[in-house]
Design a protein around this motif. Structure first.
Motif, PDB file in Angstrom:
ATOM      1  N   MET A 187     -82.657  52.519 -12.091  1.00 48.12           N
ATOM      2  CA  MET A 187     -82.206  52.528 -13.274  1.00 48.12           C
ATOM      3  C   MET A 187     -82.603  53.589 -13.975  1.00 48.12           C
ATOM      4  O   MET A 187     -83.730  54.239 -13.872  1.00 48.12           O
ATOM      5  N   LEU A 188     -81.798  54.214 -15.025  1.00 44.26           N
ATOM      6  CA  LEU A 188     -81.874  55.243 -15.644  1.00 44.26           C
ATOM      7  C   LEU A 188     -82.539  55.209 -17.036  1.00 44.26           C
ATOM      8  O   LEU A 188     -82.045  54.220 -17.644  1.00 44.26           O
ATOM      9  N   VAL A 189     -83.428  55.855 -17.343  1.00 44.97           N
ATOM     10  CA  VAL A 189     -84.035  55.759 -18.636  1.00 44.97           C
ATOM     11  C   VAL A 189     -83.791  56.883 -19.385  1.00 44.97           C
ATOM     12  O   VAL A 189     -84.192  58.055 -19.154  1.00 44.97           O
ATOM     13  N   PRO A 190     -83.237  56.673 -20.770  1.00 41.88           N
ATOM     14  CA  PRO A 190     -82.813  57.863 -21.341  1.00 41.88           C
ATOM     15  C   PRO A 190     -84.162  58.655 -22.151  1.00 41.88           C
ATOM     16  O   PRO A 190     -85.050  57.809 -22.398  1.00 41.88           O
ATOM     17  N   LEU A 191     -84.094  59.914 -22.157  1.00 44.72           N
ATOM     18  CA  LEU A 191     -85.247  60.596 -22.746  1.00 44.72           C
ATOM     19  C   LEU A 191     -84.575  60.974 -24.138  1.00 44.72           C
ATOM     20  O   LEU A 191     -83.977  62.029 -24.121  1.00 44.72           O
ATOM     21  N   LEU A 192     -85.323  60.372 -25.184  1.00 46.74           N
ATOM     22  CA  LEU A 192     -84.758  60.637 -26.530  1.00 46.74           C
ATOM     23  C   LEU A 192     -85.941  61.266 -27.302  1.00 46.74           C
ATOM     24  O   LEU A 192     -85.485  62.248 -28.313  1.00 46.74           O
ATOM     25  N   LEU A 193     -87.033  60.760 -27.234  1.00 53.73           N
ATOM     26  CA  LEU A 193     -88.202  61.161 -28.051  1.00 53.73           C
ATOM     27  C   LEU A 193     -89.432  61.771 -27.103  1.00 53.73           C
ATOM     28  O   LEU A 193     -89.541  61.067 -26.017  1.00 53.73           O
ATOM     29  N   THR A 194     -90.228  62.537 -27.483  1.00 53.24           N
ATOM     30  CA  THR A 194     -91.325  63.342 -26.835  1.00 53.24           C
ATOM     31  C   THR A 194     -92.556  63.549 -27.688  1.00 53.24           C
ATOM     32  O   THR A 194     -92.185  63.942 -29.086  1.00 53.24           O
ATOM     33  N   ASP A 195     -93.696  63.336 -27.554  1.00 52.10           N
ATOM     34  CA  ASP A 195     -94.717  63.441 -28.437  1.00 52.10           C
ATOM     35  C   ASP A 195     -95.078  65.000 -27.955  1.00 52.10           C
ATOM     36  O   ASP A 195     -95.438  65.193 -26.981  1.00 52.10           O
ATOM     37  N   ILE A 196     -95.618  65.885 -29.027  1.00 50.59           N
ATOM     38  CA  ILE A 196     -95.989  67.019 -28.900  1.00 50.59           C
ATOM     39  C   ILE A 196     -96.842  67.590 -30.139  1.00 50.59           C
ATOM     40  O   ILE A 196     -96.827  67.100 -31.027  1.00 50.59           O
ATOM     41  N   TRP A 197     -97.795  68.572 -29.503  1.00 46.93           N
ATOM     42  CA  TRP A 197     -98.540  69.324 -30.733  1.00 46.93           C
ATOM     43  C   TRP A 197     -98.154  70.365 -31.299  1.00 46.93           C
ATOM     44  O   TRP A 197     -97.288  71.043 -30.281  1.00 46.93           O
ATOM     45  N   VAL A 198     -98.143  70.222 -32.591  1.00 42.37           N
ATOM     46  CA  VAL A 198     -97.596  71.702 -33.254  1.00 42.37           C
ATOM     47  C   VAL A 198     -98.587  72.240 -34.077  1.00 42.37           C
ATOM     48  O   VAL A 198     -99.417  71.739 -34.724  1.00 42.37           O
ATOM     49  N   GLN A 199     -98.752  73.712 -34.030  1.00 46.63           N
ATOM     50  CA  GLN A 199     -99.776  74.197 -34.718  1.00 46.63           C
ATOM     51  C   GLN A 199     -98.896  74.822 -36.228  1.00 46.63           C
ATOM     52  O   GLN A 199     -97.772  75.387 -36.010  1.00 46.63           O
ATOM     53  N   LEU A 200     -99.401  74.518 -37.278  1.00 45.36           N
ATOM     54  CA  LEU A 200     -98.710  75.139 -38.421  1.00 45.36           C
ATOM     55  C   LEU A 200     -99.412  76.616 -38.995  1.00 45.36           C
ATOM     56  O   LEU A 200    -100.757  76.358 -39.301  1.00 45.36           O
ATOM     57  N   HIS A 201     -98.759  77.622 -38.902  1.00 42.98           N
ATOM     58  CA  HIS A 201     -99.568  78.762 -39.288  1.00 42.98           C
ATOM     59  C   HIS A 201     -98.935  79.484 -40.762  1.00 42.98           C
ATOM     60  O   HIS A 201     -97.947  78.860 -41.162  1.00 42.98           O
ATOM     61  N   ASP A 202     -99.829  80.314 -41.196  1.00 48.21           N
ATOM     62  CA  ASP A 202     -99.513  81.215 -42.450  1.00 48.21           C
ATOM     63  C   ASP A 202     -99.755  80.309 -43.633  1.00 48.21           C
ATOM     64  O   ASP A 202     -98.913  80.501 -44.681  1.00 48.21           O
ATOM     65  N   LEU A 203    -100.247  79.131 -43.682  1.00 41.16           N
ATOM     66  CA  LEU A 203    -100.551  78.425 -44.816  1.00 41.16           C
ATOM     67  C   LEU A 203    -101.703  78.819 -45.669  1.00 41.16           C
ATOM     68  O   LEU A 203    -102.548  79.195 -45.056  1.00 41.16           O
ATOM     69  N   PRO A 204    -101.694  78.691 -46.942  1.00 45.51           N
ATOM     70  CA  PRO A 204    -102.828  79.278 -47.760  1.00 45.51           C
ATOM     71  C   PRO A 204    -103.826  77.964 -47.462  1.00 45.51           C
ATOM     72  O   PRO A 204    -103.637  77.075 -47.371  1.00 45.51           O
ATOM     73  N   PRO A 205    -105.424  78.554 -47.625  1.00 48.16           N
ATOM     74  CA  PRO A 205    -106.192  77.388 -47.408  1.00 48.16           C
ATOM     75  C   PRO A 205    -106.000  76.265 -48.204  1.00 48.16           C
ATOM     76  O   PRO A 205    -106.603  75.033 -47.843  1.00 48.16           O
ATOM     77  N   GLY A 206    -105.735  76.204 -49.575  1.00 52.54           N
ATOM     78  CA  GLY A 206    -105.500  74.989 -50.237  1.00 52.54           C
ATOM     79  C   GLY A 206    -104.672  74.296 -49.762  1.00 52.54           C
ATOM     80  O   GLY A 206    -104.675  73.017 -50.489  1.00 52.54           O
ATOM     81  N   LEU A 207    -103.612  74.329 -48.973  1.00 52.41           N
ATOM     82  CA  LEU A 207    -102.462  73.542 -48.453  1.00 52.41           C
ATOM     83  C   LEU A 207    -103.001  72.871 -47.356  1.00 52.41           C
ATOM     84  O   LEU A 207    -102.186  71.961 -46.582  1.00 52.41           O
TER      85      LEU A 207
END
Length: 95
Positions: A1-21
């Motif tokens: 049986m084939l299972v479609p791969l539609l969603l994946t969980d991943i870690w993302v880094q957010l850079h260049d934000l001011p400290p207050g955000l």
């Protein structure tokens, strides 16, 4: 049986934000902008200054990855949050 791969969980880094955000509420907004927010990593060693925010998101693999997001603070201050995806699988480059 084939299972479609539609969603994946991943870690993302957010850079260049001011400290207050670098807040949990902003992590939720960024996660939902990318696709679907899952988790905020509070365990980043900062040594007094937090350089980036790290969130876990669920991405739709059919959509292109987003590289940055424009953020308006007040009427005159503009910042761009830059996204770095951790451990991207080869699937994203082949798809």
């Amino acid at each position: 049986m084939l299972v479609p791969l539609l969603l994946t969980d991943i870690w993302v880094q957010l850079h260049d934000l001011p400290p207050g955000l670098m807040l949990v509420a902003m992590a939720h907004k960024f996660g939902n902008f990318l696709c679907s927010f899952l988790e905020y990593d509070r365990t980043i060693p900062t040594l007094g200054v937090q350089r980036f925010m790290r969130i876990n998101v669920r991405l739709d693999v059919k959509l292109p990855l987003k590289r940055k997001k424009k953020i308006m603070v007040g009427n005159d201050r503009v910042f761009y949050a830059r996204f770095q995806y951790e451990k991207l699988s080869l699937f994203y480059f082949v798809w």
